[in-house]
Design a protein around this motif. Structure first.
Motif, mmCIF file in Angstrom:
data_model
loop_
_atom_site.group_PDB
_atom_site.id
_atom_site.type_symbol
_atom_site.label_atom_id
_atom_site.label_comp_id
_atom_site.label_asym_id
_atom_site.label_seq_id
_atom_site.Cartn_x
_atom_site.Cartn_y
_atom_site.Cartn_z
ATOM 1 N N LYS A 240 0.829 -1.204 0.000
ATOM 2 C CA LYS A 240 0.000 0.000 0.000
ATOM 3 C C LYS A 240 0.854 1.241 0.000
ATOM 4 N N GLN A 241 2.003 1.165 0.689
ATOM 5 C CA GLN A 241 2.798 2.380 0.817
ATOM 6 C C GLN A 241 3.397 2.804 -0.519
ATOM 7 N N GLY B 217 -0.049 8.867 4.409
ATOM 8 C CA GLY B 217 -0.643 7.536 4.244
ATOM 9 C C GLY B 217 0.434 6.475 4.045
ATOM 10 N N ALA B 218 1.447 6.876 3.255
ATOM 11 C CA ALA B 218 2.523 5.923 2.998
ATOM 12 C C ALA B 218 3.308 5.636 4.267
ATOM 13 N N VAL B 219 3.578 6.700 5.027
ATOM 14 C CA VAL B 219 4.357 6.508 6.257
ATOM 15 C C VAL B 219 3.609 5.598 7.221
ATOM 16 N N LEU B 220 2.286 5.847 7.325
ATOM 17 C CA LEU B 220 1.487 5.030 8.246
ATOM 18 C C LEU B 220 1.525 3.575 7.826
#
Lengths: 411, 71
Positions: free
Chosen positions: B35-36, B43-46
């Protein structure tokens, strides 16, 4: 080491041979799904498994466990009884290898011990209750426990990962498979090499070379570890093919679920006091994972042949062992006869196996009968209540294999 | 003849839970990583942190497994 008689030397060599057959028989348990899904190349997979088995052999030395786990009265065991037991176990291992069926080496050894003990000391020396609790019930429980776990895990991983692209996640599943396969190899090395070390030590005690209750000498540990590692590296490709492709077709997600389930069951069972066979657990996990994908099928004819082999393990190994013990009991020439018989039979089996060679180059091809088998009753029933397949297997069962020349049917 | 049903039951239960939990964790980790690549910014970091957390738990489980084998 100075008082090792010829008989004792023969027993030790035979024990190492059994360890070797144990190695190539059980490579499939850890590595079959890893190889069949392509997570690792065949040669690298067996190399890794061999190294981990070797490491495992050195990791822990538990002498407290009796060899037969209470199956037989061990006070009367003499070197030739052990020899006869090993002959039975080795020949059963080789036969099941020839037909490519996974079967438990531990059970073969137990069968051999029972047979040889019965021939030497009568049925009273066998503890029938232990046969049920240590052999029969685990044989039924292991595949069920591992299979159910693998099935749910496979269903779950498909459900969670339903919106992802297969290509991207494949690398991740590969890593997971390699890790869990490594864990299974390590556990196998620890458990199974110890069995041989225990047998050799038992023989040494019976031959008055070491004191009872002592730890295995270093050379015993090294030789047992090397034997099992060598066997693992040479790889029972026939069995790998059955477990990786013959029972069912696995995608990486299923392979990962199967291996994780097998590893969990093996570790839980050896630490919670209800020991289960590695082979039974891994085979069950593969079948369970096969059923965990929508539209996944298990080739029940192969599975049934495997179950039959499991059921026959104890009696068959026992019978050969009993006959061998009967002959060796006659005297030194009896030992020689049985030794020659063992070598000759092993050679014969090997020669028959060369008619249809399975090695690392063709281990991932579908074996005989897998492409054109009609779905069985159970498969049809399951297919009737589940939706059509969401993803295709690497080699769908319904289409015949394109490039397969007609292969002779398995024995 | 004494069958230790409790031990068998606990083997069943423990391995079932361990298998399902580990597979779920690992799958979530893999999904987080994929997903990242498609998400952006926070969002990517999460997704990435979540993935690493899942993998860390998997590594812990494998280490526990090795510990069980060795000891």
């Amino acid at each position: 080491m100075e008082h090792i008689t010829l008989l004792l030397a023969i027993v030790i060599v035979t024990a190492l041979v059994f360890d070797f057959t144990n190695g190539f028989h059980d490579t499939a348990n850890a590595m079959a799904t890893t190889i069949s899904t392509g997570a690792m190349k065949p040669k690298s997979a067996v190399a890794m498994s061999a190294v981990l088995n070797l490491v495992g052999a050195f990791l822990s030395v538990e002498v407290a466990k009796t060899i037969s786990s209470g199956l037989v009265d061990e006070s009367g065991i003499s070197p030739e009884v052990i020899f006869a037991a090993l002959v039975g176990a080795i020949l059963w291992n080789l036969m099941t290898w020839l037909v490519g069926l996974p079967s438990s080496s531990s059970h073969a050894l137990m069968g051999g011990l029972i047979g040889a003990t019965v021939a030497s000391a009568g049925f009273s020396a066998v503890n029938g209750g232990v046969v049920v609790t240590k052999v029969l019930i685990p044989a039924i429980a292991a595949p069920l426990v591992a299979g159910i776990g693998a099935m749910f895990a496979a269903k779950l991983t498909y459900r969670i990962g339903r919106n992802t692209d297969d290509k991207q996640t494949a690398k991740g599943y590969r890593a997971g498979q390699i890790a869990s396969a490594g864990l299974v190899s390590l556990a196998h090395g620890t458990n199974d090499a110890q069995k041989t070390m225990g047998i050799i030590t038992l023989a040494l005690v019976a031959g008055n070379v070491v004191a009872p209750g002592s730890n295995p000498p270093l050379w015993v540990i090294v030789s047992a570890g090397l034997a099992i590692a060598l066997g693992t590296y040479l790889g029972g490709w026939r069995i790998i093919r059955t477990m990786g492709k013959g029972l069912t077709d696995l995608q990486p997600q299923q392979g990962f679920a199967a291996q994780t389930s097998a590893a969990s069951v093996i570790l839980a069972s050896s630490n919670l006091g209800f020991s289960l066979s590695t082979t039974h657990s891994c085979s069950g996990a593969v079948m369970g994972a096969g059923l965990g994908r929508k539209g996944g099928v298990v080739r029940w004819s192969t599975a049934t042949r495997m179950f039959v082999a499991w059921g026959l393990t104890l009696p068959a190994a026992g019978l050969v062992a009993a006959l061998s013990e009967f002959v060796t009991k006659q005297g030194d020439w009896g030992v020689a006869v049985v030794a020659v018989f063992l070598v000759a039979s092993s050679l014969a089996i090997w020669i028959v196996s060369r008619r249809q060679v399975v090695d690392h180059t063709n281990v991932n091809e579908a074996g005989e009968g897998t492409a054109d088998e009609p779905p069985g009753v159970v498969t049809t029933a399951i297919a009737a209540v589940t939706p059509p397949p969401a993803g295709e297997a690497t080699s769908p069962v319904s289409t015949p294999a394109e490039s397969e020349p007609a292969r002779p049917a398995a024995v | 003849m004494k069958i230790d049903w409790v031990a068998l039951g606990s083997v069943f239960g423990v391995s079932l839970v361990a298998t399902v939990a580990l597979v779920a964790l690992f799958t979530l980790g893999i999904i987080g990583l994929t997903k990242q690549e498609s998400a952006e910014g926070s969002g990517a970091v999460l997704a990435r942190t979540g993935a690493y957390a899942c993998f860390a738990l998997c590594v812990a489980a494998v280490s526990f497994g090795i510990y069980l084998i060795v000891v």
